[in-house]
Design a protein around this motif. Sequence first.
Motif, mmCIF file in Angstrom:
data_model
loop_
_atom_site.group_PDB
_atom_site.id
_atom_site.type_symbol
_atom_site.label_atom_id
_atom_site.label_comp_id
_atom_site.label_asym_id
_atom_site.label_seq_id
_atom_site.Cartn_x
_atom_site.Cartn_y
_atom_site.Cartn_z
ATOM 1 N N HIS A 56 -9.378 -3.574 2.614
ATOM 2 C CA HIS A 56 -8.014 -3.228 2.215
ATOM 3 C C HIS A 56 -7.882 -3.099 0.695
ATOM 4 O O HIS A 56 -7.144 -2.245 0.207
ATOM 5 C CB HIS A 56 -7.039 -4.273 2.751
ATOM 6 N N SER B 262 -9.269 0.182 -0.213
ATOM 7 C CA SER B 262 -8.311 1.200 0.224
ATOM 8 C C SER B 262 -7.188 1.349 -0.793
ATOM 9 O O SER B 262 -6.801 2.459 -1.164
ATOM 10 C CB SER B 262 -7.743 0.819 1.597
ATOM 11 N N ALA C 163 -7.686 0.739 7.061
ATOM 12 C CA ALA C 163 -8.172 0.622 5.690
ATOM 13 C C ALA C 163 -9.386 1.513 5.470
ATOM 14 O O ALA C 163 -9.524 2.153 4.431
ATOM 15 C CB ALA C 163 -8.515 -0.838 5.380
ATOM 16 N N SER D 242 -10.120 4.287 7.031
ATOM 17 C CA SER D 242 -9.723 5.692 7.035
ATOM 18 C C SER D 242 -9.083 6.104 5.720
ATOM 19 O O SER D 242 -9.145 7.266 5.329
ATOM 20 C CB SER D 242 -8.743 5.953 8.186
ATOM 21 N N LEU D 243 -8.491 5.126 5.014
ATOM 22 C CA LEU D 243 -7.811 5.439 3.756
ATOM 23 C C LEU D 243 -8.733 5.343 2.550
ATOM 24 O O LEU D 243 -8.392 5.804 1.476
ATOM 25 C CB LEU D 243 -6.621 4.486 3.550
ATOM 26 N N SER D 244 -9.896 4.736 2.712
ATOM 27 C CA SER D 244 -10.773 4.505 1.573
ATOM 28 C C SER D 244 -12.047 5.328 1.676
ATOM 29 O O SER D 244 -12.881 5.059 2.533
ATOM 30 C CB SER D 244 -11.131 3.011 1.480
ATOM 31 N N GLU E 174 0.828 -1.207 0.000
ATOM 32 C CA GLU E 174 0.000 0.000 0.000
ATOM 33 C C GLU E 174 0.863 1.259 0.000
ATOM 34 O O GLU E 174 0.603 2.208 -0.763
ATOM 35 C CB GLU E 174 -0.921 0.003 1.225
ATOM 36 N N SER F 290 -8.358 3.140 -3.882
ATOM 37 C CA SER F 290 -8.444 4.587 -3.633
ATOM 38 C C SER F 290 -7.061 5.228 -3.664
ATOM 39 O O SER F 290 -6.881 6.327 -4.209
ATOM 40 C CB SER F 290 -9.112 4.852 -2.278
#
Length: 680
Positions: A494, A497, A464, A466-468, A415, A500
């Motif tokens: 994930h 994520s 995951a 929070s990132l997506s 990632e 994104s």
Amino acid sequence: MAVEESEPVIGELEREENLIAAVRHIVKALGPNKTLTSDAKKILADLGTRLSSMSIPSEKDEGKQGQGEDGGDDHDGSDDLHDDYDDDEGVSAIEERLNVIQEKIMRWEEDQSMIWDLGPMEASEYLNAANEARRLIEKLESLHLKKEDQEYKCMQRAYSVLQTAMARLEEEFRNLLIQNRQRFEPEYVSFRSNEEDAADENSIVSLGDELVEESLQRDSVSRAYEEHIIDLVHPAVIPDLRCIANLLFASNYVQECSNAYIIVRRDALDECLFILEMERLSIEDVLKMEWGTLNSKIKRWIWAVKIFVRVYLASERWLSDQIFGEGEPVGLSCFVDASKASMLQLLNFGEAMSIGPHQPEKLFRVLDIYEVLQDLMPDIDALYSDEVGSSVKIECHEVLKRLGDCVRVTFLEFENAIATNVSSTPFVGGGIHPLTKYVMNYLRALTDYSDILNLLLKDQDEDAISLSPDMSPGTEEDNRSQGSPSRVSSMALHFRSIASILESNLEEKSKLYKEVSLQHLFLMNNLHYMAEKVKGSELRLVHGDEWIRKRNWKFQQHAMKYERASWSSILNLLKDEGVFVPGITSVSKSLVKERLRSFYLGFEDVYRIQTAWIIPDFQLREDLRISISVKVIQAYRSFVGRFSSYTSDKIIKYSPDDLENYLLDFFEGSQKLLQNPHRR
């Protein structure tokens, strides 16, 4: 009277000799026979059942021999021996019997031949003599003799004779194990027909139903033991090995027998690993390997460890049970001590993989190792179920845990690698960026490990989310078909994520293009590729249809923005505004001519630039060409038709059909210049 009372002991020995002779006769009668009648099979089965229920009597049991059936508490073997050997005639009988035993034992010290090589008669005679020495010692020890007693000297002689016999039996035991070892031939084992063996079908069924899963795995292990046991030592000598071991154990030579067994079987296990081409590699050796070599070693390890555990170790455990007794502590200890070094050698490779560099391309092989080791854990737990094998079992679980940690770290590194992938120059032609292809194909390949990834990534779910942005509370429509948002798998979180992160990276890469239209073409290509990759693979189950619809909408938006940026100014030239002379309704011929000249220049410029651009997907390329044709060619055709009376062949540089054909050259990735056939 003492001699008469000792006759039951001697008579018992004679009966035992007769029994052994009868068994030899049965073995000889069976000889080369390959088939048996049902009656013969039943009789032999009954005999086997009877024998399996019998064992060597303990000292206490033997001490009670000669008692009446009521077995009075105040009467034991010690009193009998006092009665048997309380005069000179009794001592003479002991010495005479000891002389016979010693003669049978010591004559083999002069002959270096292996007793069991000479036939069953010699072997049985030697075993009987050694057993008589042991029993004589036990009976003499029960008298609690003093050094000045004549029987004490006999006992010391008997000790010496028994020690000689035990040393010889240990040697015979070792020789039988070595000479009758069956060479391990993995190509004849039905367990492995190829690398993707049938055992893989018995892997985890459902992560949400641990009890059912555990039960299924246990059943699978039991079946595996039944199906894949092979003879590591010739079956014909197992009874002999068991007899020797029983006598050594009864004579308190447990350690000597165990050591002999462990040394021989440890060598056999080393040979098995050699046959499986499992060389001894240190962690440093593994870490220094080139990826191509290491990749090959990993594939070989995965294939070999299944055979070693499910076939060879299972058979090794079965062998120790056959010789020492099923579930006996000594047998378990021998199995563990013999196999521990080989197991640790295999686990050492897995540990090396867990601590190596966390490179994305190695993740698949680490997952393969994790998967096979996880699948083998029930087998390993069953093989090393006793406390004596706990160290091997614990080490297996530790290596599995470290491999799981490696998977998590490598996935997170993947990632981060996407997020930090920076380009200094734009990708030529605005096509599908290599990063997009790499990431989407990588994710597609990872779907084969969904069960493992769901298990290992669940602790990082919050990161995951929070990132997506696709997992924000307002965009959970694509999860409704699967239930509530909380039921979305860890792997799905994930993967979304990562998608994104990839989109954000592509947005940054698009800014490297000077032309706004090419920025949108680049994003259109890449988003379309992502959507198609998900739609046409197992990723669809991970991302969901709503995710696909959103990407379709996004790439279509970029297609519209491309058209606007590329063609708006050119299409404005084909509008009526400004063509009529101010204040009157007549058309300015010069303005029409100027508009057409500007249009041709604009089209030629776009043609020169955008024939070098590329849309790899055939259908997407055709759709965009049609859309351009509908807007541009139709506008041109209409403009020329409305003002045909103000134009001539000299003014009309291209026909609508010419322009239609020229559009077919767009987005092929090969720059071209217009060669006007009608130009004068």
